[in-house]
Motif scaffolding. Structure first.
Motif, PDB file in Angstrom:
ATOM      1  N   THR A 169       8.170   6.790  -5.997  1.00 25.20           N
ATOM      2  CA  THR A 169       7.334   7.933  -5.517  1.00 25.20           C
ATOM      3  C   THR A 169       5.947   7.427  -5.655  1.00 25.20           C
ATOM      4  O   THR A 169       5.423   7.122  -6.659  1.00 25.20           O
ATOM      5  N   PHE A 170       5.062   7.461  -4.510  1.00 30.78           N
ATOM      6  CA  PHE A 170       3.803   7.330  -4.501  1.00 30.78           C
ATOM      7  C   PHE A 170       2.870   8.410  -4.290  1.00 30.78           C
ATOM      8  O   PHE A 170       3.139   9.276  -3.721  1.00 30.78           O
ATOM      9  N   LYS A 171       1.877   8.667  -5.125  1.00 33.79           N
ATOM     10  CA  LYS A 171       0.774   9.483  -5.108  1.00 33.79           C
ATOM     11  C   LYS A 171      -0.501   8.919  -4.874  1.00 33.79           C
ATOM     12  O   LYS A 171      -0.785   8.102  -5.505  1.00 33.79           O
ATOM     13  N   MET A 172      -1.159   9.347  -3.863  1.00 34.87           N
ATOM     14  CA  MET A 172      -2.525   9.351  -3.567  1.00 34.87           C
ATOM     15  C   MET A 172      -3.602   9.599  -4.646  1.00 34.87           C
ATOM     16  O   MET A 172      -2.984  10.570  -5.382  1.00 34.87           O
ATOM     17  N   ASP A 173      -4.735   9.280  -4.729  1.00 37.00           N
ATOM     18  CA  ASP A 173      -5.778   9.685  -5.785  1.00 37.00           C
ATOM     19  C   ASP A 173      -5.795  11.064  -6.200  1.00 37.00           C
ATOM     20  O   ASP A 173      -5.486  11.447  -7.099  1.00 37.00           O
ATOM     21  N   GLY A 174      -5.640  12.008  -5.214  1.00 34.78           N
ATOM     22  CA  GLY A 174      -5.829  13.458  -5.629  1.00 34.78           C
ATOM     23  C   GLY A 174      -4.535  14.148  -5.757  1.00 34.78           C
ATOM     24  O   GLY A 174      -4.612  15.220  -6.134  1.00 34.78           O
ATOM     25  N   GLY A 175      -3.603  13.239  -5.620  1.00 32.72           N
ATOM     26  CA  GLY A 175      -2.166  13.876  -5.756  1.00 32.72           C
ATOM     27  C   GLY A 175      -1.717  14.858  -4.509  1.00 32.72           C
ATOM     28  O   GLY A 175      -0.848  15.272  -4.446  1.00 32.72           O
ATOM     29  N   GLN A 176      -2.690  15.068  -3.354  1.00 32.47           N
ATOM     30  CA  GLN A 176      -2.305  15.657  -2.470  1.00 32.47           C
ATOM     31  C   GLN A 176      -1.155  15.052  -1.540  1.00 32.47           C
ATOM     32  O   GLN A 176      -0.403  15.541  -0.959  1.00 32.47           O
ATOM     33  N   SER A 177      -1.146  13.690  -1.408  1.00 32.06           N
ATOM     34  CA  SER A 177      -0.312  13.004  -0.480  1.00 32.06           C
ATOM     35  C   SER A 177       0.924  12.104  -1.385  1.00 32.06           C
ATOM     36  O   SER A 177       0.693  11.681  -2.365  1.00 32.06           O
ATOM     37  N   VAL A 178       2.101  12.591  -1.096  1.00 34.22           N
ATOM     38  CA  VAL A 178       3.198  11.934  -1.695  1.00 34.22           C
ATOM     39  C   VAL A 178       4.177  11.342  -0.757  1.00 34.22           C
ATOM     40  O   VAL A 178       4.594  12.045   0.291  1.00 34.22           O
ATOM     41  N   VAL A 179       4.500  10.148  -1.062  1.00 34.57           N
ATOM     42  CA  VAL A 179       5.315   9.396  -0.364  1.00 34.57           C
ATOM     43  C   VAL A 179       6.452   8.662  -1.257  1.00 34.57           C
ATOM     44  O   VAL A 179       6.239   8.462  -2.098  1.00 34.57           O
ATOM     45  N   THR A 180       7.866   8.745  -0.605  1.00 32.89           N
ATOM     46  CA  THR A 180       8.887   8.219  -1.353  1.00 32.89           C
ATOM     47  C   THR A 180       9.557   7.339  -0.509  1.00 32.89           C
ATOM     48  O   THR A 180       9.450   7.000   0.780  1.00 32.89           O
ATOM     49  N   ALA A 181      10.265   6.294  -1.233  1.00 35.86           N
ATOM     50  CA  ALA A 181      11.102   5.219  -0.635  1.00 35.86           C
ATOM     51  C   ALA A 181      12.110   4.937  -1.333  1.00 35.86           C
ATOM     52  O   ALA A 181      12.165   4.988  -2.563  1.00 35.86           O
ATOM     53  N   ASP A 182      13.250   4.592  -0.803  1.00 40.89           N
ATOM     54  CA  ASP A 182      14.386   4.072  -1.549  1.00 40.89           C
ATOM     55  C   ASP A 182      14.189   2.913  -2.284  1.00 40.89           C
ATOM     56  O   ASP A 182      14.641   2.626  -3.324  1.00 40.89           O
ATOM     57  N   LYS A 183      13.559   1.731  -1.710  1.00 32.39           N
ATOM     58  CA  LYS A 183      13.386   0.382  -2.416  1.00 32.39           C
ATOM     59  C   LYS A 183      12.169   0.020  -1.835  1.00 32.39           C
ATOM     60  O   LYS A 183      11.662   0.187  -0.703  1.00 32.39           O
ATOM     61  N   VAL A 184      11.212  -0.546  -2.717  1.00 33.99           N
ATOM     62  CA  VAL A 184       9.980  -1.100  -2.739  1.00 33.99           C
ATOM     63  C   VAL A 184      10.086  -2.545  -3.358  1.00 33.99           C
ATOM     64  O   VAL A 184      10.537  -2.844  -4.425  1.00 33.99           O
ATOM     65  N   LYS A 185       9.458  -3.429  -2.569  1.00 33.68           N
ATOM     66  CA  LYS A 185       9.272  -4.970  -3.167  1.00 33.68           C
ATOM     67  C   LYS A 185       7.831  -5.117  -3.368  1.00 33.68           C
ATOM     68  O   LYS A 185       6.890  -4.888  -2.403  1.00 33.68           O
ATOM     69  N   ILE A 186       7.254  -5.579  -4.585  1.00 35.26           N
ATOM     70  CA  ILE A 186       6.006  -5.649  -4.778  1.00 35.26           C
ATOM     71  C   ILE A 186       5.728  -7.291  -5.468  1.00 35.26           C
ATOM     72  O   ILE A 186       6.383  -7.552  -6.274  1.00 35.26           O
ATOM     73  N   VAL A 187       4.824  -7.725  -4.859  1.00 36.57           N
ATOM     74  CA  VAL A 187       4.740  -9.278  -4.922  1.00 36.57           C
ATOM     75  C   VAL A 187       3.123  -9.190  -5.552  1.00 36.57           C
ATOM     76  O   VAL A 187       2.101  -8.762  -5.025  1.00 36.57           O
ATOM     77  N   SER A 188       2.951  -9.535  -6.719  1.00 33.98           N
ATOM     78  CA  SER A 188       1.498  -9.536  -7.216  1.00 33.98           C
ATOM     79  C   SER A 188       1.386 -11.201  -7.761  1.00 33.98           C
ATOM     80  O   SER A 188       2.101 -11.892  -8.591  1.00 33.98           O
ATOM     81  N   CYS A 189       0.151 -11.589  -7.660  1.00 34.90           N
ATOM     82  CA  CYS A 189      -0.344 -13.191  -7.584  1.00 34.90           C
ATOM     83  C   CYS A 189      -1.557 -12.693  -8.601  1.00 34.90           C
ATOM     84  O   CYS A 189      -2.330 -11.884  -8.246  1.00 34.90           O
ATOM     85  N   SER A 190      -1.863 -14.089  -9.123  1.00 34.95           N
ATOM     86  CA  SER A 190      -3.094 -14.193  -9.940  1.00 34.95           C
ATOM     87  C   SER A 190      -4.501 -14.106  -8.905  1.00 34.95           C
ATOM     88  O   SER A 190      -4.243 -14.445  -7.829  1.00 34.95           O
ATOM     89  N   ALA A 191      -5.359 -13.494  -9.254  1.00 34.59           N
ATOM     90  CA  ALA A 191      -6.608 -13.533  -8.492  1.00 34.59           C
ATOM     91  C   ALA A 191      -7.159 -15.004  -8.140  1.00 34.59           C
ATOM     92  O   ALA A 191      -7.633 -15.333  -7.122  1.00 34.59           O
ATOM     93  N   LYS A 192      -6.740 -16.011  -9.162  1.00 32.91           N
ATOM     94  CA  LYS A 192      -7.143 -17.511  -8.923  1.00 32.91           C
ATOM     95  C   LYS A 192      -5.853 -18.098  -8.575  1.00 32.91           C
ATOM     96  O   LYS A 192      -4.672 -17.975  -9.590  1.00 32.91           O
ATOM     97  N   ARG A 193      -5.605 -18.895  -7.806  1.00 32.33           N
ATOM     98  CA  ARG A 193      -4.480 -19.815  -7.548  1.00 32.33           C
ATOM     99  C   ARG A 193      -4.406 -20.717  -8.834  1.00 32.33           C
ATOM    100  O   ARG A 193      -5.443 -21.073  -9.614  1.00 32.33           O
ATOM    101  N   SER A 194      -3.325 -21.148  -9.003  1.00 29.50           N
ATOM    102  CA  SER A 194      -2.898 -22.110 -10.304  1.00 29.50           C
ATOM    103  C   SER A 194      -3.766 -23.279 -10.042  1.00 29.50           C
ATOM    104  O   SER A 194      -4.058 -24.130 -11.112  1.00 29.50           O
ATOM    105  N   ASP A 195      -3.881 -23.837  -8.760  1.00 33.52           N
ATOM    106  CA  ASP A 195      -4.683 -24.946  -8.502  1.00 33.52           C
ATOM    107  C   ASP A 195      -5.992 -24.978  -8.543  1.00 33.52           C
ATOM    108  O   ASP A 195      -6.776 -26.098  -8.586  1.00 33.52           O
ATOM    109  N   GLU A 196      -6.538 -23.870  -8.969  1.00 30.13           N
ATOM    110  CA  GLU A 196      -7.810 -23.546  -8.993  1.00 30.13           C
ATOM    111  C   GLU A 196      -8.462 -23.447 -10.520  1.00 30.13           C
ATOM    112  O   GLU A 196      -9.583 -23.481 -10.795  1.00 30.13           O
ATOM    113  N   LYS A 197      -7.624 -23.642 -11.492  1.00 22.34           N
ATOM    114  CA  LYS A 197      -7.831 -23.227 -12.607  1.00 22.34           C
ATOM    115  C   LYS A 197      -8.418 -24.343 -13.408  1.00 22.34           C
ATOM    116  O   LYS A 197      -8.321 -25.457 -13.139  1.00 22.34           O
TER     117      LYS A 197
END
Length: 115
Positions: free
Chosen positions: A87-115
């Motif tokens: 269940t997703f809720k936007m800032d004010g909570g007025q808008s609600v969206v649901t989904a059966d499945k969600v895939k989230i991919v999260s990467c570091s702000a800096k690539r590993s080859d930039e460290k």
């Protein structure tokens, strides 16, 4: 990310509808011999940079989400989460969206080859 013109940006957004459409158009131009593959790669790299910067600078909305964590993985500095019954809720909570499945991919702000 990096200041030079050869900065490496993640290509995650190429897999969305906009990136896929751009890739298809570039493939058509290459197939019709109207564009060199090297130029097409430069266009895709520019797309990676511009979409990343635009999302970072222009999008100010925030949302919260709740669900059941099904699977998670951490490989090569990239987190992948598979979440069910979300269940997703936007800032004010007025808008609600649901989904059966969600895939989230999260990467570091800096690539590993930039460290």
């Amino acid at each position: 990310m990096a200041a030079n013109g050869n900065a490496n940006y993640y290509d995650l957004y190429r897999h969305g509808s906009l990136g896929s459409t751009l890739t298809d158009a570039l493939d058509d131009l290459i197939g019709a011999e109207r564009m060199d593959p090297q130029l097409a790669m430069k266009v895709l790299m520019q797309f990676d940079r511009v979409i990343t910067e635009a999302l970072n600078e222009k999008v100010k909305a925030r949302l919260t989400f709740k669900g059941s964590l099904d699977t998670y993985r951490f490989c090569d500095e990239v987190w992948t989460f598979l979440i069910k019954n979300v269940t997703f809720k936007m800032d004010g909570g007025q808008s609600v969206v649901t989904a059966d499945k969600v895939k989230i991919v999260s990467c570091s702000a800096k690539r590993s080859d930039e460290k």
